[in-house]
Design a protein around this motif. Structure first.
Motif: not given
Length: 646
Positions: A324-326, A337-339, A357-360, A386-389
């Motif tokens: 998922c992406k925000n 939080a972004g997610i 997941c990614e937060n922008h 895991e593997f989130c940025v």
């Protein structure tokens, strides 16, 4: 079961609602009690005598070509609720034209002016179990203003185009929709209020304006439950009181959501969980939020993910938020939080995962994080992030984290395995007290602890700035209460973590470290293996001359200090290890029975601290003490802590 849990969870829960004047939809003041106003008086469309065609099978669905035939579906369902014949209730339908439930030309604004026709949700006295295919057509001008507490025929507290669905609704576009619900404990969504059992909504769109009150679940597409996929929301969801609610762009309280997008605005004013996709959910995959979200606890994807036997109605073994992406702005009165705003497990047989997941989007609140706000477990199996940025800047009044803001244990028990793996922060993280690139605040509160925490291959590339505790990977950590019962193997590991960015703590008595700012052991073992820091670590604090003079005059009473290390700024308040030696040799303790061990760690960044050593009290003692070190800035005395550097 869910609503019982909500009542127990929110001790201050008081439901409320509101009504309307006859001509204008009211704008209600925020209140904790139900306003005494009337529901607007509207007309309702009459039903046709028959459908435009079809026999109701999947191959030959009933055809709906105008509004009166859509109303006919609702009447057939209500009739069958009395006769227990469900031929029409479980049949298949298809729209063959766009439908205008009201005049939507010009500047029609249902928030201020009541339209001619209201809408009774299809199946308020039944549950739709068939298939409804909108075929890409548009339903415009749906207006629902209802009192969920009203004693009316077929009031099941579920509001939308459909009331409750155990079948499938697909390919429907809802435009110029307005839903305003007062009362308690109900659900609202533009397509369906409640999806029960196997209920599903697919490939639907809505730009609805939805406003609800206490104890409600409200979503842009579905109010609660079921499965929602390939849907989009671009409207507005708000709360008209200060009580508990669950608000989401796709679903308020959802089960499984996939391939959905929210570009609308979600605003909770009370003790609410608000999310760009869901207010409260357990399984969300491949979703995107670009809308703004605000609540008491808010997440770009979901406000709350909570696994507990008292509120889960599905037989699942894994709760997962994946891919998922925000990109939206997320703010909250408590935690944002972004997610995921709140990620908690109180169930032994359920694993919980946030993956890929990614937060922008910018995130700000009293406490906040790029990926998960609070990660809490009491009787958990595995909890994994895991593997989130995180790419965005995160700003917290007190706490802020690039990946996780808080990692907390339960009050009575602390069991399970927590893994934070392969995560990366690239945004600037700033907070008044605590900040880090990965896990900012780690606290175990239970008297019995059987927990392992693994922070593996995580990296921070964003500048970290905090008033008190700043770390590239972890800001502040403390073990369980003193004299807690610890199981064998209980501890925390930092395995091949790396910081490349500047770490700065900005107040007196502050702590900064390339990997961890401050680590209190309290008996919890910690292993730092292969960790690297190349960022500059700095503790800096500006004292005015007046403060200096006051501190000098009080001497030791106000001695100030700062501690900085390439790996850990300060180690302290650990468990004293009795060697049986009367001399209690610190070197022997550290070498043989160290609680905290550093293996293969390195620092190439500069370590600096503000120097006020020239200021002394009347006895010639400096009012300022700095402790800096290539690996550890400061470790408490032999009775407090033991550590070893290999």
């Amino acid at each position: 079961m869910k609503k019982i849990f909500v009542l127990l969870l929110v001790l201050s829960l008081i439901f409320c609602g509101g009504c309307s004047k006859k001509e204008e939809t009211p704008v209600l003041e925020e209140t904790a009690s139900k306003p005494s106003v009337e529901v607007p008086v509207v007309s309702y469309h009459t039903a046709a005598q028959e459908f435009a065609g079809g026999s109701g099978t999947a191959e030959d669905p009933y055809q709906i070509a105008d509004v009166s035939q859509l109303v006919l579906l609702g009447e057939k369902m209500e009739e069958e609720a009395e006769t227990y014949d469900y031929d029409y209730t479980n049949a298949c339908y298809v729209l063959t034209a766009d439908l205008d439930l009201n005049d939507v030309s010009g500047d029609a604004d249902y928030q201020r002016q009541v339209p001619e026709y209201g809408w009774r949700p299809l199946g308020q006295g039944s549950i739709f179990g068939g298939e409804f295919d909108g075929a890409g057509h548009v339903i415009r001008g749906m207006y629902i203003f209802a009192d969920a507490d009203a004693e009316t025929e077929y009031n099941n507290r579920s509001y939308g185009l459909f009331s409750r669905v155990n079948g499938t609704v697909r390919n429907v576009k809802m435009e110029h929709t307005y839903i305003y619900i007062v009362g308690t404990g109900s659900a609202a969504g533009s397509v369906a209020g409640d999806l029960v059992l196997e209920g599903a909504v697919e490939n639907c769109q809505s730009d609805a304006v939805i406003c609800v009150g206490g104890g409600m679940s409200a979503g842009g597409i579905v109010g609660e439950n079921g499965s929602v996929s390939n849907c989009a929301f671009s409207g507005v969801i708000t709360q008209h009181d200060n009580t508990f609610a669950q608000l989401g762009g796709i679903t308020g309280y959802g089960t499984a959501v996939s391939n959905c997008q929210n570009s609308g605005s979600i605003t909770g004013t009370g003790s609410s969980y608000a999310g760009g996709i869901a207010g409260w959910s357990g399984q969300i995959k491949d979703c995107i939020n670009v809308g703004t979200v605000y609540g008491d606890v808010a997440g770009g994807i979901v406000g709350n993910v909570f696994a507990a036997g008292t509120n889960l109605e599905l037989e699942v073994t894994e709760y997962i938020i994946e891919n998922c992406k925000n990109e939206g702005s997320i703010t909250a009165s408590t935690m944002a939080a972004g997610i995921v705003g709140h990620f908690a497990n109180d169930e032994e047989d359920i694993d919980m995962v946030v993956r890929g997941c990614e937060n922008h989007g910018a995130v700000s609140a009293n406490m906040c994080a790029g990926i998960v706000g609070t990660l809490a477990c009491e009787r958990a199996d595995d909890m994994t992030v895991e593997f989130c940025v995180n790419y965005a800047d995160i700003v917290g009044d007190t706490k802020a984290g690039g990946i996780v803001c808080e990692l907390l244990g339960g009050l009575s028990e602390q069991n399970g395995d927590v893994t934070i793996r392969g995560c990366e922060n690239r945004g600037a993280i700033t907070a008044g007290d605590y900040a880090s690139g990965v896990v900012t605040y780690f606290m175990l509160m239970a008297s019995e602890i059987d927990l392992t925490v693994d922070v593996e291959a995580c990296k921070n590339h964003g500048a970290i700035t905090a008033g008190k505790y700043a770390g590239g990977i972890m800001g502040f950590s403390t073990g369980g209460v003193m004299d807690a019962k610890l199981s064998d193997g209980c501890g925390i590991t930092f395995d091949h973590c790396e910081n490349t960015a500047p770490i700065t703590a900005t107040s007196s008595n502050s702590f900064a470290g390339g990997i961890a700012g401050n680590f209190y052991s309290k008996g919890i073992e910690a292993l730092f293996t292969g960790c690297k820091n190349s960022g500059n670590v700095c503790v800096e604090f500006s004292l005015s001359q007046d403060v200096i003079d006051e501190t000098v005059s009080q001497g030791a009473v106000m001695t100030l200090s700062q501690m900085a290390g390439g790996i850990v700024g300060r180690i302290g308040d650990g468990l004293f290890l009795d060697t049986g030696s009367e001399a209690q040799d610190e070197k022997y303790i550290n070498a043989q029975n160290a609680l905290i061990v550093f293996t293969g760690c390195s620092n190439t960044g500069s370590i600096t601290a503000t120097d006020y050593s020239s200021y002394v009290d009347e006895n010639g003692t400096s009012i300022w003490q700095n402790y800096i070190g290539d690996i550890v800035g400061y470790a408490a005395g032999e009775k407090d802590c033991s550590y070893r550097i290999d």
